[in-house]
Motif scaffolding. Structure first.
Motif, PDB file in Angstrom:
ATOM      1  N   GLU A  56      11.367 -21.866  54.744  1.00 39.52           N
ATOM      2  CA  GLU A  56      11.057 -22.708  53.598  1.00 39.52           C
ATOM      3  C   GLU A  56      11.429 -24.157  53.870  1.00 39.52           C
ATOM      4  OE1 GLU A  56      11.485 -22.968  48.749  1.00 39.52           O
ATOM      5  OE2 GLU A  56      12.217 -21.210  49.825  1.00 39.52           O
ATOM      6  N   MET A  57      10.507 -25.055  53.512  1.00 32.60           N
ATOM      7  CA  MET A  57      10.692 -26.489  53.719  1.00 32.60           C
ATOM      8  C   MET A  57      10.976 -27.173  52.388  1.00 32.60           C
ATOM      9  SD  MET A  57       9.938 -26.233  56.929  1.00 32.60           S
ATOM     10  CE  MET A  57       9.817 -27.929  57.511  1.00 32.60           C
ATOM     11  N   ALA A  58      11.652 -28.315  52.442  1.00 35.75           N
ATOM     12  CA  ALA A  58      11.844 -29.103  51.231  1.00 35.75           C
ATOM     13  C   ALA A  58      10.499 -29.571  50.693  1.00 35.75           C
ATOM     14  CB  ALA A  58      12.748 -30.293  51.512  1.00 35.75           C
ATOM     15  N   VAL A  59       9.606 -29.950  51.617  1.00 44.38           N
ATOM     16  CA  VAL A  59       8.254 -30.359  51.266  1.00 44.38           C
ATOM     17  C   VAL A  59       7.371 -30.036  52.461  1.00 44.38           C
ATOM     18  CG1 VAL A  59       8.537 -32.745  52.092  1.00 44.38           C
ATOM     19  CG2 VAL A  59       6.853 -32.263  50.327  1.00 44.38           C
ATOM     20  N   CYS A  60       6.126 -29.651  52.204  1.00 44.10           N
ATOM     21  CA  CYS A  60       5.251 -29.251  53.314  1.00 44.10           C
ATOM     22  C   CYS A  60       4.680 -30.479  54.019  1.00 44.10           C
ATOM     23  CB  CYS A  60       4.129 -28.355  52.791  1.00 44.10           C
ATOM     24  SG  CYS A  60       2.879 -29.231  51.836  1.00 44.10           S
ATOM     25  N   ASP A  61       3.911 -30.247  55.096  1.00 42.58           N
ATOM     26  CA  ASP A  61       3.380 -31.384  55.851  1.00 42.58           C
ATOM     27  C   ASP A  61       2.210 -32.065  55.141  1.00 42.58           C
ATOM     28  OD1 ASP A  61       1.455 -29.467  56.299  1.00 42.58           O
ATOM     29  OD2 ASP A  61       1.463 -29.633  58.482  1.00 42.58           O
ATOM     30  N   LEU A  62       1.727 -31.488  54.045  1.00 39.65           N
ATOM     31  CA  LEU A  62       0.744 -32.182  53.195  1.00 39.65           C
ATOM     32  C   LEU A  62       1.486 -32.819  52.020  1.00 39.65           C
ATOM     33  CD1 LEU A  62      -2.243 -29.678  53.222  1.00 39.65           C
ATOM     34  CD2 LEU A  62      -1.966 -31.784  54.524  1.00 39.65           C
TER      35      LEU A  62
END
Length: 358
Positions: free
Chosen positions: A245-251
């Protein structure tokens, strides 16, 4: 995506992704255009709608002219590229390569296109055609080679040409050969991507990633692909094959937005489907329906007014708090899970693979 990592106070947006058309001339097995064919509206963005988006081009660095359809089918694509370039934007799009004729290629070079990604799904014609139905790999390679030869004759390194290889369990063994093929054609980079929108249980079998470490065969294919890239001198960038899980995705919805063919404004292409109110998804083997997300339409309100609306600001605020307080990408599994529970992503994003780094 390297074209997303850039900041400039004068142009606070990293990218506008604009769906110039929802039409496509292929029947790729995993694509909504194929799966939802009976209910899929085939439409081109009007010039008037495009101009409403273009009114904000001075605020964005990149304009990516692609959504769920094939951009080269739009009769005014070249005009759109020229309009964005005149506003000082860098411009790119993703294509299936079938319409990359000699004439189209020459025009793209004249316009100063900055990035072109070409999608393949195998290093052999049969493997590629089984996924990208209607596409002839040999013809695609011929089109791309001709374009790259013309680029070389003009002595211009642009546009950067990326080959996007869709990784599946069935074609991972061909990835090293695909790297070699891309290098032989003269491409700048091969990006090994994932099926990041799974619509049905049947298509879930095309997913190469999971919550577990990649199987030995997958690791070996990636190692061989890296070796092929070193040997041939082409850049190689594979997406991860394990959830994290990421804090925010690459988009990044804090810096990027998506405008669909009818002018609807959404955080990204994975929250918007032409003519649909819900997005059928299979996430971690579980079928579900996620509501589409739209914060307004540029044919009714200016784009920047939509961006500043309270619902859109609240949506982005969730990610801003995650970035500021969580740093999930840098945390261990236990700490990341606890932070995710305390600072959850918006509902529509929680079952999207992009949030999990794949």
């Amino acid at each position: 995506m390297g074209w997303l990592k850039w900041l400039d106070p004068a142009r606070p947006f990293e990218a506008f992704q604009i769906e110039v058309t929802s039409r496509c001339n292929l029947k790729c097995v995993m694509c909504p255009v194929t799966v939802l064919a009976e209910h899929w509206p085939a439409r081109d963005m009007t010039w008037e709608t495009f101009e409403r988006v273009a009114a904000a081009f001075e605020r964005v660095r990149w304009v990516h002219l692609q959504g769920w359809g094939e951009p080269l089918l739009h009769r005014r694509l070249f005009d759109m590229i020229e309009r964005a370039k005149s506003a000082g934007c860098k411009v790119g799009f993703t294509t299936n390569g079938t319409r990359l004729t000699a004439r189209a290629g020459a025009r793209l070079l004249e316009l100063g296109l900055d990035l072109m990604a070409v999608s393949i799904a195998g290093a052999s014609p049969a493997t590629h055609a089984a996924i990208r139905v209607g596409s002839d790999l040999a013809k695609l390679a011929e089109n791309l080679k001709r374009f790259l030869r013309l680029r070389g004759e003009r002595g211009n390194p642009l546009p950067k040409v990326e080959v996007f290889y869709l990784m599946t369990p069935a074609n991972l063994a061909e990835l090293p050969r695909a790297v070699e093929l891309a290098a032989q054609l003269g491409a700048d980079e091969l990006v090994a991507t994932n099926l990041d929108y799974v619509m049905t249980g049947g298509l879930d079998a095309l997913r190469a990633y999971s919550g577990s470490p990649p199987a030995r065969a997958c690791r070996e294919a990636l190692d061989e692909a890296r070796a092929a890239a070193r040997r041939t001198g082409i850049a190689f960038r594979p997406y991860p094959l394990q959830f994290r899980e990421m804090a925010v995705c690459d988009l990044n919805p804090l810096k990027i937005l998506f405008v669909s063919g009818d002018g609807s404004v959404s955080p990204c292409v994975y929250t918007s489907l032409a003519g649909q109110s819900e997005m059928p998804r299979v996430f971690k083997g579980r079928p579900l329906e996620a509501p589409t997300v739209s914060f307004g339409n540029v044919n009714e309100r200016p784009l920047m007014e939509i961006w500043q609306s309270a619902p859109y600001r609240e949506f982005r605020g969730r990610f801003a708090r995650r970035v500021a307080g969580a740093g999930l990408a840098m945390l261990g599994a236990a700490a990341g899970a606890a932070a995710a529970e305390e600072l959850p992503a918006p509902q529509a994003c929680r079952t999207c693979p992009k949030l999990y780094g794949v």
